[in-house]
Structure formats: C-alpha cells, structure tokens
Design an enzyme around this catalytic site. Structure first.
Site, PDB file in Angstrom:
ATOM      1  N   SER A  18       0.981  -1.390   0.451  1.00  0.00           N
ATOM      2  CA  SER A  18       0.134  -0.095  -0.029  1.00  0.00           C
ATOM      3  C   SER A  18       0.549   1.422   0.088  1.00  0.00           C
ATOM      4  O   SER A  18       2.222   1.780   0.512  1.00  0.00           O
ATOM      5  CB  SER A  18      -0.393   0.361   1.214  1.00  0.00           C
TER       6      SER A  18
HETATM    7  N1  SAH Z   1       0.250  -4.647   4.264  1.00  0.00           N
HETATM    8  C1  SAH Z   1       0.979  -5.416   3.311  1.00  0.00           C
HETATM    9  C2  SAH Z   1      -0.288  -5.298   1.889  1.00  0.00           C
HETATM   10  C3  SAH Z   1      -1.405  -6.339   1.594  1.00  0.00           C
HETATM   11  S1  SAH Z   1      -1.697  -6.543   0.060  1.00  0.00           S
HETATM   12  C4  SAH Z   1       1.769  -4.782   3.072  1.00  0.00           C
HETATM   13  O1  SAH Z   1       2.735  -4.865   3.779  1.00  0.00           O
HETATM   14  O2  SAH Z   1       3.143  -4.927   1.950  1.00  0.00           O
HETATM   15  C5  SAH Z   1      -3.019  -7.939   0.297  1.00  0.00           C
HETATM   16  C6  SAH Z   1      -2.503  -8.689   1.214  1.00  0.00           C
HETATM   17  O3  SAH Z   1      -3.494  -9.568   1.450  1.00  0.00           O
HETATM   18  C7  SAH Z   1      -1.955  -9.772  -1.004  1.00  0.00           C
HETATM   19  O4  SAH Z   1      -1.048  -9.955  -0.207  1.00  0.00           O
HETATM   20  C8  SAH Z   1      -3.460 -10.856  -0.838  1.00  0.00           C
HETATM   21  O5  SAH Z   1      -2.462 -12.107  -1.045  1.00  0.00           O
HETATM   22  C9  SAH Z   1      -4.046 -11.338   0.730  1.00  0.00           C
HETATM   23  N2  SAH Z   1      -5.299 -11.264   1.052  1.00  0.00           N
HETATM   24  C10 SAH Z   1      -5.727 -11.509   0.096  1.00  0.00           C
HETATM   25  N3  SAH Z   1      -7.275 -12.385   0.853  1.00  0.00           N
HETATM   26  C11 SAH Z   1      -6.545 -12.685   1.672  1.00  0.00           C
HETATM   27  C12 SAH Z   1      -7.291 -14.367   2.876  1.00  0.00           C
HETATM   28  N4  SAH Z   1      -8.169 -14.176   2.583  1.00  0.00           N
HETATM   29  N5  SAH Z   1      -6.635 -14.240   3.651  1.00  0.00           N
HETATM   30  C13 SAH Z   1      -4.778 -13.906   3.993  1.00  0.00           C
HETATM   31  N6  SAH Z   1      -4.117 -13.101   2.968  1.00  0.00           N
HETATM   32  C14 SAH Z   1      -5.208 -12.767   1.735  1.00  0.00           C
END
Ligand code: SAH
Length: 230
Positions: A77
């Site tokens: 993000s």
């Molecule tokens: N916090 C992260 C950004 C996350 S983007 C950072 O600092 O880089 C959102 C993430 O959520 C993605 O990696 C995606 O694969 C994950 N995601 C989506 N659905 C999910 C679920 N049900 N359980 C765990 N992770 C999930």
C-alpha cells in the site's frame, strides 16, 4: 516490542544508509504535512526500511507516494494509506495484533515496531514465504507469518487487542469480529469490489461501535468470507 538491533545509527558504527534521506522526506511530506499526528506511527515509518519489502525492479520507487506491485498480482500500500490505517488502529506496546494480508510484510514490520506480538496471515504462499524471510532477516522476532485464509482469522492466538485487514471485503468477516477482544479495535476497508471506506470497529462489553473513515481502494479479500473468485 522488538528489541533494538544493530541496525540503528546509534554508536556511530552503522554504515551510511542511502535510503535514510528518502525515508525522512516521505515521513515529512507524505505523512506529517498531510496530517498524520501519531508520533509512534511516524517514528516507526521513519525506521522500517520500506525498500527491503519492494521487489528489486521497483526499488527505486520504494518511497514514492503510491502503491507498488509486489508480485502475484498483489501490492504494497501507499505509505500515507498505511499511516492512516495504523493511526486508526493505534497499536500499543502491550497489544497482540492480527493482520490479514501480509503481502510484502511491510505493514507487519511496522506493527512489530508498535505492538508486542503480531500474527499476520497471507493466503498466497510465495508471498507468505518471502515476507517471513525478510522479517527474519530484519530481526522482527515478535512477528509471526501464517500461510492460510485470514478471512477466518487465526483462532489459536485469539482474542486480539487489534485487528487490521489489508484487503477489501464486502463486510467485516464474522470470525474477525469474534476474535476481537472486548475493548479492542479493528480497522478494515469495507465496501464494493473497487471502492471502499476504511472503517474502525470498537468492541464494547455490549455490542460494538463503528465509525467510517477515508475512502480507499484495496485488492479484494479472498477466502471463505471474502469475494468469490471470478
Ligand atoms: N499489508 C501488505 C499489503 C497487503 S495487500 C503490505 O504491507 O505489503 C493484500 C494482501 O492480502 C495480498 O497479499 C493478498 O494476497 C492478501 N489476501 C487476500 N485475501 C486474503 C485472505 N483471505 N487471507 C490472507 N491474506 C489474504
């Protein structure tokens, strides 16, 4: 909270950090100048080396004012969005925190700076592995990466004082509400698939209070309580 390691500049022996200036400018222009006030959040964002969490090919952009691709169709993000959400969450040193969506591991590292104990769940295995490796390398021993469906929360360590969801959901997944401690805070982007609002949910002894926040756009939450795969 994470113990200080040899990464700090104290002691005068630390090598010159070519990213320090960009990190300082990011904190000033993208965060302070736009109204982020929580000093602990600002300090943590001035410490965590964001460039380590960004893939080689976009490293030059590590401190740019935008989200960046981290592979597997996922993103890290925008710094401002991370700061807004962390400010809403207000993690304390004594807190146990659950993050859904480890992605690159960047926000998990910040949580490791701000809270006592962090569990972060990631549904894409290569991302979970990579985040785990970087967090180990940087010495975040209080951050635990779990590969699995975070829409179900992580029951083994519940309840959590703080829960932060880094992917968009149509509503707050019921298991996350249940795993939030009384007096705890949960921050999540909730809305349609392409536009959401970051909401803050505070669990009270009786029921909970919800306040709406900033408009945002996150990648979709997958899994049992997320969006159906297309
Ligand atoms: N916090 C992260 C950004 C996350 S983007 C950072 O600092 O880089 C959102 C993430 O959520 C993605 O990696 C995606 O694969 C994950 N995601 C989506 N659905 C999910 C679920 N049900 N359980 C765990 N992770 C999930």
């Amino acid at each position: 909270m994470r113990r200080e390691t040899t990464r700090g500049n104290e002691g005068g022996r630390a090598a010159h950090d070519p990213w320090a200036e960009q990190r300082r400018a990011m904190v000033q222009r993208q965060l302070r100048d736009r109204g982020i006030r929580n000093e602990r959040v600002l300090e943590a964002m001035g410490r965590v080396p964001r460039e380590k969490f960004v893939p080689e090919e976009s490293r030059a952009q590590a401190y740019a004012d935008r989200a960046l691709p981290v592979g597997e169709g996922q993103t890290i993000s925008q710094p401002y969005m991370v700061a807004v959400m962390l400010e809403m969450l207000d993690p304390r040193p004594e807190n146990r925190v659950l993050e859904i969506g480890a992605g690159s591991g960047y926000q998990a590292a910040l949580l490791g700076e701000l809270a006592g104990e962090v569990y972060t769940v990631e549904i894409v295995e290569p991302l979970a592995r990579r985040a785990e490796a970087i967090l180990r390398e940087l010495g975040y021993d209080n951050v635990h990466v779990i590969y699995g469906d975070g829409s179900l929360g992580y029951p083994p360590r519940a309840p959590y004082d703080r829960i932060i969801v880094a992917a968009a959901a149509p509503q707050v997944p019921p298991p996350l509400r249940e795993q939030l401690a009384v007096g705890g805070r949960l921050v999540a982007p909730v809305g349609s698939r392409y536009a959401q609002r970051c909401i803050l949910l505070e669990r009270r002894a009786e029921g909970s209070a919800e306040t709406g926040g900033l408009e945002c756009v996150f990648v979709p939450l997958r899994g049992e309580h997320g969006w159906r795969e297309e």
